[in-house]
Design a protein around this motif. Structure first.
Motif: not given
Length: 271
Positions: A182, A211, A236, A239-240, A242-245
């Motif tokens: 990851h 979050r 989750r 993924r967070l 990655a989504e938060e960069q």
């Protein structure tokens, strides 16, 4: 001849992991991650850490430990899952070229683990654990190596790109290390961040990521308890990141090669 058969008797100082303060496994107490590391090289033999006769073991595979694989209590816990009692040589080493970062995933064991990243010129004191084929299969499984979507891949770090010197000054031609599939976390800069220890890391992440607090609670202890109880929640959380960069490449991806390790099975509570 097996290493443990060559060891002299030690009837003097108490060499048990409990007496040495090395018995606790982060798998059982996530906030203790990465666990206590030995002060010097030794042979992990059951619940004891004995002096080593030699530092290089040509009949075994050298694996560079950057997190809890350098904790005797954690290694003992992993091996015990499969009834493996053979000893593990643990050799202190001076490593130039990598640093210890933060894995960009939430472990089902309840913590956010360490992962190496490319860091030219950086020097760290780490451990090389020398594993036989059976032990290597267990550690591979614990890191998710055999799984198509496992969290880690095992990669060979060659000299001189990464320099590994044992405590007697002897250099190794290379060693394996577990690279996170990851990536690793950063804290706003382009470069990866280093791992400050579990409690400090979780405190910071929970303060800065609303979050994440919504998913895992407001305290490190609550984070660990929720993560250990829910695999999907850990996914989750991953993924967070990655989504938060917050995830970035470790720079070690170029060393990852297809591995075909043997495995006695993937532990149900593996990383």
């Amino acid at each position: 001849m097996e290493e443990h058969a060559k060891q002299p008797r030690h009837d003097g100082p108490d060499r048990t992991l409990e007496a040495l303060g090395l018995a606790e496994a982060p798998r059982e107490r996530p906030l203790s991650y990465p666990g206590a590391w030995p002060q010097m090289s030794g042979l992990l033999d059951g619940d004891r850490l004995l002096p080593l006769i030699r530092l290089v073991h040509e009949d075994r595979t050298p694996v560079l430990a950057v997190g809890s694989n350098a904790c005797p209590g954690q290694l003992r816990h992993k091996m015990a899952q499969f009834g493996i009692t053979s000893p593990v040589p643990m050799v202190k080493a001076r490593v130039t070229g990598i640093d210890v970062g933060v894995s960009a995933h939430v472990s089902r064991l309840g913590y956010v683990s360490a992962s190496p990243f490319d860091a030219p010129g950086v020097v760290r004191e780490l451990f090389v654990i020398w594993l036989d084929a059976e032990q290597l299969a267990v550690v591979d499984a614990s890191e998710g190596v055999p799984l198509p979507h496992g969290n880690f891949a095992r990669a060979w770090l060659p000299a001189p790109e990464v320099r590994i010197e044992l405590e007697n000054g002897e250099p190794l031609p290379g060693a394996y290390v577990y690279v996170n599939r990851h990536g690793v976390l950063h804290n706003g800069s382009p470069a990866p961040r280093t791992h400050p220890g579990q409690r400090a890391l979780l405190t910071e992440l929970l303060v800065t990521l609303p979050r994440l607090r919504k998913l895992f609670g407001t305290t490190p202890a609550e984070f660990c308890a929720r993560a250990r109880a829910d695999r999907r929640l850990c996914e989750r959380g991953t993924r967070l990141f990655a989504e938060e960069q917050l995830a970035t490449a470790s720079g070690l991806e170029r060393y990852v090669r297809a591995q075909q390790p043997g495995s006695p099975g993937t532990p149900a509570n593996g990383k």
